[in-house]
Design an enzyme around this catalytic site. Structure first.
Site, PDB file in Angstrom:
ATOM      1  CB  CYS A  40      -0.961  -0.002   1.180  1.00  0.00           C
ATOM      2  SG  CYS A  40      -0.169  -0.082   2.794  1.00  0.00           S
ATOM      3  CG  HIS A  76      -3.938   0.585   4.854  1.00  0.00           C
ATOM      4  ND1 HIS A  76      -3.370  -0.222   3.885  1.00  0.00           N
ATOM      5  CD2 HIS A  76      -5.080   1.078   4.306  1.00  0.00           C
ATOM      6  CE1 HIS A  76      -4.136  -0.223   2.808  1.00  0.00           C
ATOM      7  NE2 HIS A  76      -5.173   0.558   3.039  1.00  0.00           N
TER       8      HIS A  76
END
Length: 500
Positions: free
Chosen positions: A113, A448
């Site tokens: 990510c 994230h």
């Protein structure tokens, strides 16, 4: 990497490479690009059983030239919308993608990510895409090393794939070349690829592109990346103990917003970031001494990148810790106060030109602009110069009325400036927010990363790996921190320009 053929329905796909260092899920993403069958619907037969997403390739014994059978139903082709009013909430997902005007998402290939969010932000820069389209130009072998060349080609091709697709794209080749060029992104922990720092990925990719796209022989744009992202700084370096003083110049690709107990807004963090302390040898003292470095912007880029310095090394736990403090940032940023005297002089003429803002049109040098800027500062909790300006509520109303009367007359002129050749545009020191890269979690090497990108049609999209989600503009400035929710880590602003 063994090469296999894949049989699906009546189709045969030869010469499909399997990267055995990646999970089988990545292989399924490759097949998704070829067949349109999503990974979760794929059933691939290997050694008499179904291929699992987390299987170990070394135990499957896949051989060179082996034929694999795949079953699964492909996504339906998006049909053209029927005539008549259609509401966004009633649209299928892929039609919504076309409606809002954003590109495809990117599959997460295992803790990638950080890479996906970086790519989505930089992909939103049309001038960078234009420079990549012209690559590779004829180069001498000693100008660009092979790994930089291959990463640049992979970037160009990935940007092209994002523009052509509405379905998620698997950035396999880009990831492979990124790890070849920068092995730190291939770190493993217990056999699994580790999460990495998005700011490091952003910095390394920009550096690589700056080397590859540099063309001293090109009169059109000899240094495209520097023009787009480069910031020239001039610094006064002073030693309080000896009185020594010197001037230094450097070029960087981002400004730092330092965060402390006194920083509540981006302006304050940038002010701290342009001041620093360093220890070096003093010729007059004959030993090391403390020097104070005070920097100013001496040349501005088309796109201004700002990193919020949220991570620091915590010795007690021997890991990166995160500063969760809330730091507000504006949709429109004026960096005039951080510029050198020389740059301020160069900005004077452009700042006299009427400029279309998203909410007002004003003449920079009028006192009304200062009044409105102070009013915006009050809303953000910044100190203003009310004592000297002598502004009143009536003054502000008059300024807003002037802005309203000018708005319609200047809008068409402002829009035409963007289409003009680059040589006919002048920077003003005003920037609009066009992308935010956020981090959720407590460590840069975990958590994230997500990209929030403004599209050319003005709509904002949250790119959460392979899941693009439309957002309201009001939601973007709420990513300022203060908890465990997504908070801004990198902001990218686009310069407002006026005709020269």
């Amino acid at each position: 990497m063994p090469t296999v053929s894949v049989k699906w329905q009546k189709e045969l796909y030869p010469n499909v490479e399997i990267d055995t260092s990646q999970s089988p899920y990545v292989f399924k993403c490759q097949l998704y690009d070829l067949t349109g069958v999503p990974p979760e619907r794929q059933k691939i037969m290997v050694k008499g059983g179904l291929l699992k997403d987390d299987a170990d390739w070394s135990k499957l014994g896949v051989k060179e030239g082996q034929k694999l059978m795949m079953m699964g139903t492909a996504d339906e082709i998006v049909k053209a919308p029927e005539k008549g009013p259609i509401f966004a909430e009633d649209m299928p997902e892929e039609e919504l993608v076309i409606h809002v005007g954003h590109s495809a998402g990117l599959f997460n290939l295992g803790n990638t990510c950080y890479m996906n969010s970086t790519v989505q932000c930089l992909h939103s820069v049309p001038e960078l895409k234009s420079a990549l389209i012209k690559y590779p130009r004829p180069v001498r072998s000693n100008e660009v090393d092979q790994t930089s060349h291959l990463l640049t080609v992979a970037t160009r091709d990935l940007f092209n794939d994002l523009d052509k697709n509405v379905k998620p794209v698997a950035p396999m080749r880009f990831l492979t070349e990124l790890r070849k060029k920068y092995p730190q992104f291939a770190q493993l922990h217990n056999g699994v690829y580790m999460q990495q720092d998005a700011e490091e990925c952003w910095t390394q990719l920009i550096y690589t592109l700056s080397q590859s796209l540099k063309s001293p022989s090109s009169s059109e744009d000899p240094d495209a990346v520097k023009r787009l992202f480069g910031i020239d700084l001039v610094s006064r370096v002073h030693c309080p103990e000896s009185g020594e003083e010197s001037t230094e110049a450097e070029s960087v690709y981002s400004l730092k917003c330092h965060i402390s107990q006194e920083v509540n807004h981006l302006h304050e963090g940038l002010k701290h970031g342009l001041k620093s302390e360093l220890e070096k040898a003093s010729p007059s003292l004959g030993r090391s001494s403390l020097y104070l470095k005070d920097s100013r912007i001496n040349d501005l880029p088309r796109y201004l990148t700002i990193q919020f310095v949220r991570f620091f090394w915590k010795r007690e736990s021997n890991q990166k810790a995160k500063i969760l403090r809330k730091v507000d940032y504006p949709l429109e940023l004026d960096v005039y106060d951080f510029c050198s005297d020389d740059l301020r002089k160069r900005l004077e003429v452009p700042r006299r030109t009427p400029l279309q803002f998203s909410h007002l049109t004003i003449h920079f040098q009028t006192s009304n602009f200062k009044i409105l800027r102070d009013e915006e500062g009050k809303k953000l909790g910044l100190k203003t110069s009310d004592k000297n300006s002598g502004s009143t509520d009536n003054d502000v109303k008059m300024a807003e009325a002037e802005a309203s009367s000018n708005r319609s007359g200047n809008s068409s002129k402002s829009e035409s400036v963007e289409d003009a050749p680059e040589k006919e545009k002048a920077l003003t020191g005003i920037y609009d927010l066009v992308a935010v890269l956020t981090h959720k979690g407590r460590s840069a090497d975990s958590g994230h990363y997500v990209a929030w990108v403004k599209q050319e049609n003005g709509k904002w999209i949250q790119f959460d790996d392979d899941n693009p989600i439309p957002q309201r503009e009001d939601d973007i400035t709420r990513l300022s921190g203060g908890g465990d929710w997504h908070m801004a880590y990198i902001c990218m602003y686009k310069a407002r320009v006026v005709p020269m």
